[in-house]
Design a protein around this motif. Structure first.
Motif, mmCIF file in Angstrom:
data_model
loop_
_atom_site.group_PDB
_atom_site.id
_atom_site.type_symbol
_atom_site.label_atom_id
_atom_site.label_comp_id
_atom_site.label_asym_id
_atom_site.label_seq_id
_atom_site.Cartn_x
_atom_site.Cartn_y
_atom_site.Cartn_z
ATOM 1 N N PHE A 180 -9.826 4.773 -8.983
ATOM 2 C CA PHE A 180 -9.534 3.453 -8.419
ATOM 3 C C PHE A 180 -9.521 2.398 -9.525
ATOM 4 O O PHE A 180 -8.643 1.535 -9.571
ATOM 5 N N ALA A 181 -10.498 2.466 -10.430
ATOM 6 C CA ALA A 181 -10.576 1.497 -11.527
ATOM 7 C C ALA A 181 -9.327 1.579 -12.406
ATOM 8 O O ALA A 181 -8.758 0.552 -12.801
ATOM 9 N N SER A 211 -6.371 2.476 -11.551
ATOM 10 C CA SER A 211 -5.209 1.945 -10.838
ATOM 11 C C SER A 211 -5.185 0.422 -10.820
ATOM 12 O O SER A 211 -4.129 -0.177 -10.627
ATOM 13 N N GLN A 212 -6.346 -0.211 -11.020
ATOM 14 C CA GLN A 212 -6.424 -1.664 -10.970
ATOM 15 C C GLN A 212 -6.258 -2.320 -12.340
ATOM 16 O O GLN A 212 -6.196 -3.550 -12.427
ATOM 17 N N LEU A 213 -6.189 -1.517 -13.392
ATOM 18 C CA LEU A 213 -6.131 -2.062 -14.752
ATOM 19 C C LEU A 213 -4.688 -2.172 -15.218
ATOM 20 O O LEU A 213 -3.922 -1.214 -15.147
ATOM 21 N N ARG A 214 -4.321 -3.353 -15.681
ATOM 22 C CA ARG A 214 -2.977 -3.552 -16.239
ATOM 23 C C ARG A 214 -3.102 -3.514 -17.762
ATOM 24 O O ARG A 214 -3.376 -4.534 -18.404
ATOM 25 N N THR A 217 0.818 -1.221 0.000
ATOM 26 C CA THR A 217 0.000 0.000 0.000
ATOM 27 C C THR A 217 0.848 1.266 0.000
ATOM 28 O O THR A 217 0.579 2.213 -0.738
ATOM 29 N N ALA A 225 -15.937 -1.183 -12.234
ATOM 30 C CA ALA A 225 -15.680 -1.065 -10.798
ATOM 31 C C ALA A 225 -16.965 -0.736 -10.061
ATOM 32 O O ALA A 225 -17.787 0.053 -10.538
ATOM 33 N N VAL A 271 -13.744 -5.044 -10.270
ATOM 34 C CA VAL A 271 -13.137 -4.754 -8.967
ATOM 35 C C VAL A 271 -14.140 -3.976 -8.134
ATOM 36 O O VAL A 271 -15.109 -3.410 -8.659
ATOM 37 N N SER A 284 -14.783 -1.624 -4.183
ATOM 38 C CA SER A 284 -14.279 -0.964 -2.979
ATOM 39 C C SER A 284 -15.436 -0.807 -2.008
ATOM 40 O O SER A 284 -16.520 -0.355 -2.388
ATOM 41 N N ILE A 325 -12.382 -2.238 -17.834
ATOM 42 C CA ILE A 325 -12.645 -2.709 -16.475
ATOM 43 C C ILE A 325 -13.903 -2.049 -15.929
ATOM 44 O O ILE A 325 -14.241 -0.913 -16.309
#
Length: 649
Positions: A411-412, A414-417, A160, A212, A397, A399, A210
């Protein structure tokens, strides 16, 4: 050389001895950022080390370069007359996992890194302390579960907060990236201290789309637009057009859902009302109001099924002055005993009737939230990278704390590669040792790479062996994409050079030298020979038999070996077969295809037409005696040579 000596100390700290008769060829120090730090080696038992050899047991300590390593794996072996022990020892800092934090923090809160470290090692009896080096911003954390201290550090401090975990024995050090990495003015340079550099790209895990979900709504249902009218209500006696003034009058209706709003008109003569659903979940209210209006009684949280709502008029509201008993005095005449008419008064009580009036519509029904309606916020994000990779959907994803769409969108993202996994591998041949904190400059001219690289793992042999280190560098997106972009630019420039080659080629092709070097750096299959020009190597797969360390355990695998070479350039084409015999296809006397079975092999054609990727319809080659030959390719990719007879002008 003293620091390079290994010591062994028993787990009770009673004895400490120098460890000798180590197989230094088996020794390695392995480090991986935030993940592992350990030693592994093999020791032989001899007449000179029996006492220290016997000290090598589980939880004994190996001391190396001033750091303690705890033996976690000790495997005794007997090979012939030799007795050995294979040792794996992890850095003592990783034994912080033996401290468990049984408390947890269930509520959402904002924590500093110092808060997390205090929580992780609070109350430990193992002697661990910590120090934070660098600046870290506070982070909002949903909950902190009970866990061992090492997992808390890895998941929260490193995951984190982005800290880099590295310890000085039992002093746990948490570095910011700026404080950890240091530029050392050292260079990895192709053909100087590196003989192989490769950048591999893996797009398996790329996702460009993605969805979220934010925090789930506290209310699990919603009020529908559909309503229930008075025509759907069953009334008992004493009701007229939805109005009653008879205490105890009842009405009812059925609905399907998770809740209901029931409406009653308010008035100056309103009274009390009671409702329930299925004989439970009751509500009471009054319809008295001097200003009118509507009374709404709500029952929610029901099971999503068919229900019956019951309504009952329970009579007068004692707080309603309009429906209370009123005392009046009335005057009347009455004859007395003497027969004389006299005037008298008496008390008379009057009362206005209380009423209950149903609104029309009578009610609205609540339905259970489904799909996206269950959440405070829902967003989807399509990365700009879809233009290159297409629309590839990632798993959704969520939260448990976010209720705002803008915050959820970040947030979405940040979670996507949405970028490929890249790895940079360098075969380092230099003598300067690379430290785990070093930032070196990588220069590779053929690939056009010039970039700082950050070490994330290494394997170091023992200094006595004088063997090179194995290095792995940062695969962080911002670091690796810079290298990838430089590589793409280099290949693009190479393609431009090759596309400019004319249809007719003569001479020794000196301009191909740098191009072939660049191609060789990319795929390792094309080289440039100063004497004979472009060299392409053909390979074939053959089985190889390997003997493992286990006794009588034989495994087989396939390997690639050279199966011949073709040289093109300097006015000649020559073929080398897999036995090493070389034959010239073009000779001073003409064309000799006897070694090529009448035409060039398919592998040769593939090497030339696919690897070199020349788009020429034909080209000319000149033999040493001055004869000119045309090099033709038909529509099927078949290659042929023919002497060109030029007519005199």
């Amino acid at each position: 050389m003293k620091n390079e000596i290994l010591l062994v100390r028993d787990k009770k700290d009673t004895y400490e001895e120098i460890l000798i008769d180590i197989d230094y060829g088996s020794f390695s120090y392995d480090y991986e950022k935030n993940t592992s730090r350990q030693l592994s080696f093999t020791v032989y038992e001899t007449l000179f080390n029996k006492f220290s050899f016997d000290l090598l047991t589980g939880d004994a300590i190996i001391v190396y370069l001033g750091q303690d390593y705890v033996i976690k794996q000790c495997t005794p072996r007997v090979v012939g007359k030799w007795q050995t022990k294979d040792i794996t020892a992890v850095h003592v800092s990783f034994t912080v996992q033996d401290h468990y934090q049984y408390d947890s923090k269930e509520s959402v809160g904002t924590y500093s890194l110092d808060d997390i470290m205090k929580f992780a090692i609070d109350g430990n009896e193992l002697g661990f302390t910590y120090e934070i080096i660098g600046t870290f911003s506070p982070q909002k954390i949903e909950n902190i579960n009970a866990n061992d201290a090492l997992n808390i550090i890895n998941d929260i401090a490193c995951g984190t907060f982005g800290a880099i975990f590295y310890a000085d024995n039992k002093k746990l050090l948490l570095y910011s990236e700026d404080e950890w990495y240091r530029e050392v003015q050292q260079t990895f340079r192709y053909l100087y201290n590196t003989n192989e550099v490769s950048v591999s790209e893996d797009i398996t895990n790329i996702k460009t789309f993605i969805k979220a979900y934010g925090k789930e709504k506290e209310n699990k249902d919603y009020k529908t637009d559909g309503s229930i009218s008075q025509s759907s209500v069953s009334f008992s006696d004493k009701w007229t057009n939805g109005v009653t003034s008879t205490k105890g009058s009842t009405a009812s209706f059925e609905f399907t859902g998770t809740g209901v709003d029931v409406y009653f008109k308010k008035s100056k003569f309103g009274g009390k009302v009671h409702i329930d659903v299925d004989g439970a979940n009751s509500k009471n209210g009054t319809t008295y109001s001097e200003n009118g209006g509507v009374l709404t009684l709500t029952i929610r949280g029901l099971e999503n099924k068919k229900h019956k709502c019951n309504i009952k008029f329970t009579g007068t509201d004692t707080k309603n002055p309009n429906t209370k008993k009123v005392k009046h005095q009335e005057t009347y005449s009455e004859a007395n005993k003497q027969g004389k008419i006299v005037r008298k008064t008496k008390n008379v009580y009057t009362q206005k009737a209380a009423t209950l009036e149903l609104n029309n519509p009578v009610a609205n029904v609540y339905q259970q939230n489904e799909g996206d309606d269950r959440y405070e916020a829902v967003v989807t994000y399509l990365s700009p990278a879809y233009k290159e990779w297409g629309k590839k959907k990632a798993a959704p994803v969520s939260s448990d704390t976010i209720t705002n769409s803008n915050e959820l969108l970040e947030f979405a993202k940040s979670q996507l590669r949405d970028y490929p996994d890249l790895s940079l591998n360098i075969s380092y041949t230099g003598t300067e040792l690379v430290d785990v904190r070093d930032v070196w400059l990588l220069i590779h001219e053929p690939l056009g790479i010039s970039s700082d690289v950050k070490l994330v793992s290494l394997r170091s042999p023992h200094p006595y062996t004088r063997q090179p280190q194995s290095l792995t560098f940062s695969n962080a997106q911002k670091d690796m994409l810079k290298i990838q972009n430089q590589l793409k630019k280099s290949i693009t420039d190479l393609n431009k050079q090759l596309s400019g080659v004319s249809n007719t080629l003569t001479g020794s092709f000196p301009s191909f030298q740098e191009a072939s070097k660049a191609i060789a750096a990319v795929n390792g299959k094309v080289e440039f020979d100063n004497e004979r020009g472009i060299k392409t190597v053909r390979t074939k797969t053959v089985p190889e038999q390997m003997m493992s360390m286990s006794i009588a355990n034989v495994e087989t695998s396939d390997i690639e070996v050279e199966a011949g070479v073709v040289y093109i350039g300097n006015g000649a084409i020559s073929v080398v077969d897999e036995e090493g015999n070389e034959s010239d296809v073009i000779t001073p006397d003409g064309v000799d295809l006897s070694k090529s079975f009448g035409s060039l092999p398919d592998e040769t054609i593939d090497d030339i037409t696919e690897r070199i990727d020349l788009s020429a319809d034909y080209m000319y080659l000149t033999s040493p005696n001055g004869k000119k030959f045309s090099f033709n390719v038909d529509d099927n990719g078949n290659l042929s040579l023919a002497e060109v007879i030029e007519e005199p002008e």
